[in-house]
Design a protein around this motif. Structure first.
Motif, mmCIF file in Angstrom:
data_model
loop_
_atom_site.group_PDB
_atom_site.id
_atom_site.type_symbol
_atom_site.label_atom_id
_atom_site.label_comp_id
_atom_site.label_asym_id
_atom_site.label_seq_id
_atom_site.Cartn_x
_atom_site.Cartn_y
_atom_site.Cartn_z
ATOM 1 N N UNK A 57 0.833 -1.200 0.000
ATOM 2 C CA UNK A 57 0.000 0.000 0.000
ATOM 3 C C UNK A 57 0.859 1.238 0.000
ATOM 4 N N UNK A 58 0.250 2.353 0.328
ATOM 5 C CA UNK A 58 0.949 3.629 0.398
ATOM 6 C C UNK A 58 0.624 4.282 1.737
ATOM 7 N N UNK A 59 1.591 4.987 2.322
ATOM 8 C CA UNK A 59 1.307 5.671 3.583
ATOM 9 C C UNK A 59 0.095 6.590 3.437
ATOM 10 N N UNK A 60 -0.826 6.499 4.397
ATOM 11 C CA UNK A 60 -2.020 7.334 4.376
ATOM 12 C C UNK A 60 -3.184 6.751 3.582
ATOM 13 N N UNK A 61 -2.945 5.659 2.866
ATOM 14 C CA UNK A 61 -4.005 5.041 2.072
ATOM 15 C C UNK A 61 -5.137 4.584 2.984
ATOM 16 N N UNK A 62 -6.361 4.765 2.532
ATOM 17 C CA UNK A 62 -7.523 4.362 3.320
ATOM 18 C C UNK A 62 -7.629 2.841 3.371
ATOM 19 N N UNK A 63 -7.901 2.328 4.573
ATOM 20 C CA UNK A 63 -8.126 0.900 4.797
ATOM 21 C C UNK A 63 -9.622 0.732 5.076
ATOM 22 N N UNK A 64 -10.247 -0.208 4.381
ATOM 23 C CA UNK A 64 -11.696 -0.407 4.449
ATOM 24 C C UNK A 64 -12.041 -1.716 5.155
ATOM 25 N N UNK A 65 -13.218 -1.745 5.802
ATOM 26 C CA UNK A 65 -13.725 -2.971 6.415
ATOM 27 C C UNK A 65 -14.022 -3.974 5.306
ATOM 28 N N UNK A 66 -13.544 -5.188 5.468
ATOM 29 C CA UNK A 66 -13.738 -6.235 4.466
ATOM 30 C C UNK A 66 -15.166 -6.768 4.463
ATOM 31 N N UNK A 67 -15.893 -6.554 5.558
ATOM 32 C CA UNK A 67 -17.290 -6.971 5.684
ATOM 33 C C UNK A 67 -17.903 -6.179 6.831
ATOM 34 N N UNK A 68 -19.213 -6.203 6.912
ATOM 35 C CA UNK A 68 -19.891 -5.520 7.995
ATOM 36 C C UNK A 68 -19.637 -6.207 9.325
ATOM 37 N N UNK A 69 -19.719 -5.431 10.407
ATOM 38 C CA UNK A 69 -19.511 -5.994 11.727
ATOM 39 C C UNK A 69 -19.396 -4.905 12.773
ATOM 40 N N UNK A 70 -18.803 -5.263 13.900
ATOM 41 C CA UNK A 70 -18.610 -4.333 15.004
ATOM 42 C C UNK A 70 -17.121 -4.225 15.304
ATOM 43 N N UNK A 71 -16.636 -2.996 15.415
ATOM 44 C CA UNK A 71 -15.232 -2.769 15.769
ATOM 45 C C UNK A 71 -15.066 -3.216 17.225
ATOM 46 N N UNK A 72 -14.172 -4.166 17.450
ATOM 47 C CA UNK A 72 -13.932 -4.648 18.817
ATOM 48 C C UNK A 72 -12.649 -4.076 19.400
ATOM 49 N N UNK A 73 -11.786 -3.534 18.550
ATOM 50 C CA UNK A 73 -10.574 -2.890 19.038
ATOM 51 C C UNK A 73 -10.117 -1.868 18.013
ATOM 52 N N UNK A 74 -9.710 -0.695 18.489
ATOM 53 C CA UNK A 74 -9.157 0.353 17.637
ATOM 54 C C UNK A 74 -8.190 1.157 18.490
ATOM 55 N N UNK A 98 -2.640 0.611 11.267
ATOM 56 C CA UNK A 98 -3.694 1.509 10.813
ATOM 57 C C UNK A 98 -3.976 2.552 11.885
ATOM 58 N N UNK A 99 -3.948 3.823 11.485
ATOM 59 C CA UNK A 99 -4.380 4.897 12.393
ATOM 60 C C UNK A 99 -5.901 4.867 12.372
ATOM 61 N N UNK A 100 -6.538 4.486 13.481
ATOM 62 C CA UNK A 100 -7.984 4.285 13.474
ATOM 63 C C UNK A 100 -8.790 5.556 13.213
ATOM 64 N N UNK A 101 -9.839 5.414 12.412
ATOM 65 C CA UNK A 101 -10.831 6.462 12.201
ATOM 66 C C UNK A 101 -12.164 5.996 12.788
ATOM 67 N N UNK A 102 -12.137 4.856 13.484
ATOM 68 C CA UNK A 102 -13.318 4.267 14.109
ATOM 69 C C UNK A 102 -13.002 4.028 15.578
ATOM 70 N N UNK A 103 -14.015 3.657 16.341
ATOM 71 C CA UNK A 103 -13.816 3.388 17.770
ATOM 72 C C UNK A 103 -14.429 2.039 18.126
ATOM 73 N N UNK A 104 -13.952 1.445 19.183
ATOM 74 C CA UNK A 104 -14.495 0.171 19.654
ATOM 75 C C UNK A 104 -15.980 0.324 19.936
ATOM 76 N N UNK A 105 -16.757 -0.678 19.525
ATOM 77 C CA UNK A 105 -18.197 -0.663 19.708
ATOM 78 C C UNK A 105 -18.956 -0.105 18.520
ATOM 79 N N UNK A 106 -18.232 0.521 17.593
ATOM 80 C CA UNK A 106 -18.880 1.123 16.417
ATOM 81 C C UNK A 106 -19.266 0.051 15.413
ATOM 82 N N UNK A 107 -20.464 0.163 14.877
ATOM 83 C CA UNK A 107 -20.936 -0.742 13.818
ATOM 84 C C UNK A 107 -20.436 -0.207 12.488
ATOM 85 N N UNK A 108 -19.881 -1.097 11.650
ATOM 86 C CA UNK A 108 -19.389 -0.711 10.328
ATOM 87 C C UNK A 108 -20.007 -1.618 9.269
ATOM 88 N N UNK A 109 -20.124 -1.094 8.073
ATOM 89 C CA UNK A 109 -20.578 -1.866 6.925
ATOM 90 C C UNK A 109 -19.364 -2.265 6.108
#
Length: 174
Positions: A57-74, A98-109
């Protein structure tokens, strides 16, 4: 007797492709990335190995959730910035560094931005690599799996009878 193969072929061609991809993962980097180091799970689980894949990858590149779920650690785990997502059915995926843009407990798609890729992954031959892991079960009793085998776009490759059982990305392991 020739009717049966024709009926089977017709049923196969009429099958809905979307149903075959239900529950499959998406690439965490866009566009899909080159594998710089492949999956090499240890046996037994506590021994040395590589419990995921490294993607160029490249520094700063966005990392995406591979599937929906709940963030359990960030956050930081053992000095490494990590995001982990729990998916339905007991699958958990992890992404680091990954520098997190989400928080634990957050639901993601699937496709939700989890954060930005950082430099500094050990053994990475390019400026930044994403270590992407997948496991079934709880961390203490996890069965690590190759996330590439869970991709919705995993190619089907036929091999000659008697050929060694190697996935298309096995060359990256060497």
């Amino acid at each position: 007797m020739r009717v049966l193969p024709v009926l089977l072929a017709a049923a196969f061609l009429a099958a809905a492709p979307a149903a075959a991809e239900a529950g499959r993962l998406q690439w965490p980097l866009r566009p899909s990335a080159a594998v710089t180091r492949g999956f090499d799970a240890p046996a037994p689980n506590w021994q040395r190995g590589h419990r995921g894949v490294d993607l160029a990858g490249a520094p700063g590149q966005t990392v995406y959730a591979a599937a929906g779920g709940t963030v359990v650690f960030a956050g930081e785990l053992a000095g490494r910035p990590l995001v982990s997502v729990q998916h339905a059915g007991g699958l958990r995926t992890s992404y680091e560094p990954v520098r997190p843009a989400v928080r634990a407990g957050q639901r993601v798609d699937a496709g939700t931005a989890l954060g930005g890729l950082l430099e500094g992954h050990p053994g990475c031959p390019v400026p930044a690599c994403l270590h992407w892991g997948a496991m079934w079960g709880a961390a203490a009793r996890a069965d690590y799996v190759d996330p590439l085998g869970l991709l919705a776009v995993t190619p089907i490759v036929l091999k000659p009878v008697g050929a060694p059982d190697r996935a298309p990305h096995a060359a990256a392991r060497r």
